[in-house]
Design an enzyme around this catalytic site. Structure first.
Site, PDB file in Angstrom:
ATOM      1  N   HIS A  60      -1.461  -5.637  -8.739  1.00 25.18           N
ATOM      2  CA  HIS A  60      -1.990  -6.498  -7.721  1.00 25.18           C
ATOM      3  C   HIS A  60      -3.437  -6.787  -7.550  1.00 25.18           C
ATOM      4  CE1 HIS A  60      -4.305  -3.518  -5.489  1.00 25.18           C
ATOM      5  NE2 HIS A  60      -3.367  -2.595  -5.703  1.00 25.18           N
ATOM      6  N   GLU A 138       2.440   2.163  -4.681  1.00 25.46           N
ATOM      7  CA  GLU A 138       1.354   3.035  -5.159  1.00 25.46           C
ATOM      8  C   GLU A 138       1.717   4.682  -4.847  1.00 25.46           C
ATOM      9  OE1 GLU A 138      -0.475   3.798  -7.164  1.00 25.46           O
ATOM     10  OE2 GLU A 138      -2.423   2.748  -6.884  1.00 25.46           O
TER      11      GLU A 138
END
Length: 328
Positions: A60, A138
């Site tokens: 990202h 994550e």
């Protein structure tokens, strides 16, 4: 004593699983997959031709917390910063001529915004549905989330351990993160096999060997990586794939996923890749590209070639730091 890996390979489900779509109703906030899905993914594939798919993995874009070196993990859902949006647009332009068949993203905001920006710049895939999957989140850092990276290092030191192997209270171990990555990768392999089988099952459908059943894709790797994608645009021809998959995820997760592919699945790496590069976290919107081959649809022995790892040439004019910390 039976090994976990051996038991996993012998387990089998059956039939068509209602939970195969990436967002399973049984996926909790921990990001672990339901047992029903996992059993299905381990069902031996039916005999089929060589299955071959492209896998492009993108981290990202930058968030305010990235810039300030504050851990986000799963509990802090920050949006992209202005720089992060510019990085995502730059990655989108870099990948604008790649025709993806599937797009998967972590369901955290920073990844969702990055995936949307990449598709927004794509010539072929603006209307392609993004599938959000909690397995791509994550690493969970527990009590360290929302705190500076320096605090995590201090916690590790006090515990007599080192980052990144240290697990703060309430966080995920590296093995748990790798298990999520392994599970998701097996899902992608199963998806590619089912696509190939579906193609062959069409009445009067052409065989894949004819070169007409797969899509043709244009890759940008030739001028940026040590090992060009076979039959890439730079060679004047194109590559036939059963699927071409884009995945948008996170730095620590991606490092663990790539580590799994290298150590457990013997992924072939570019010749000039150093150990330092392999252990480093991808820069924001860094692009990695792999070709995965499944001989006769064998899900247990994928042949993986890393064409490009953490590619960041598209960030040259973005004005952000392109080198990530080894510990994140």
């Amino acid at each position: 004593m039976t090994s976990r890996r051996g038991a996993r390979r012998r387990s089998a489900g059956g039939g068509t699983c209602a939970h195969l779509p990436s967002t399973c109703a049984h996926l909790g906030t921990s990001g672990l997959t339901c047992a029903h899905t996992r059993a299905h993914l381990r069902t031996p594939a039916l005999p089929c031709a060589m299955v071959r798919f492209g896998l492009t993995v993108v981290r990202h874009g930058e968030t305010r917390y990235n810039k300030d070196k504050i851990l986000q993990g799963q509990g802090v859902d920050e949006p992209l910063s202005a720089t992060g949006f510019r990085q995502a647009d730059a990655a989108g332009l870099f990948l604008s001529n790649v025709k993806f068949t599937h797009v998967f993203s972590s369901d955290l905001l920073r990844a969702k915004q990055t995936a949307a920006a990449i598709l927004g710049k794509n010539r072929f895939c603006k209307d392609l549905e993004i599938k959000y999957d909690a397995r791509l989140r994550e690493r969970k850092y527990g009590v360290a989330e929302g705190r500076p990276l320096a605090d995590l290092k201090a916690m590790a030191k006090d515990a007599g351990e080192q980052c990144p192997s240290f697990t703060p209270s309430g966080g995920e171990t590296l093995d748990e993160v790798r298990e999520r990555a392994r599970d998701f990768f097996e899902f992608l392999c199963q998806l590619a096999v089912e696509l190939e089988q579906k193609e062959h099952g069409k009445p009067g459908g052409p065989g894949r060997s004819s070169g007409t059943s797969g899509e043709q894709f244009v890759f940008p790797w030739t001028n940026h990586c040590s090992e060009a994608e076979p039959s890439s645009a730079g060679s004047g021809s194109s590559t036939v794939l059963d699927a071409n998959i884009l995945v948008v995820s996170h730095g620590a997760y991606m490092r663990n996923w790539i580590g799994y592919m290298v150590s457990d699945l013997n992924c072939t790496l570019p010749a000039n890749l150093t150990k330092s590069q392999l252990s480093s976290v991808s820069p924001n919107t860094g692009v990695s590209h792999f070709i995965v081959k499944l001989e006769n649809g064998n899900l247990l022995k994928p042949n993986i070639t890393c064409v490009c790892l953490n590619q960041d040439s598209h960030l040259v004019d973005v004005g952000a730091e392109c080198v990530a910390s080894k510990v994140f």
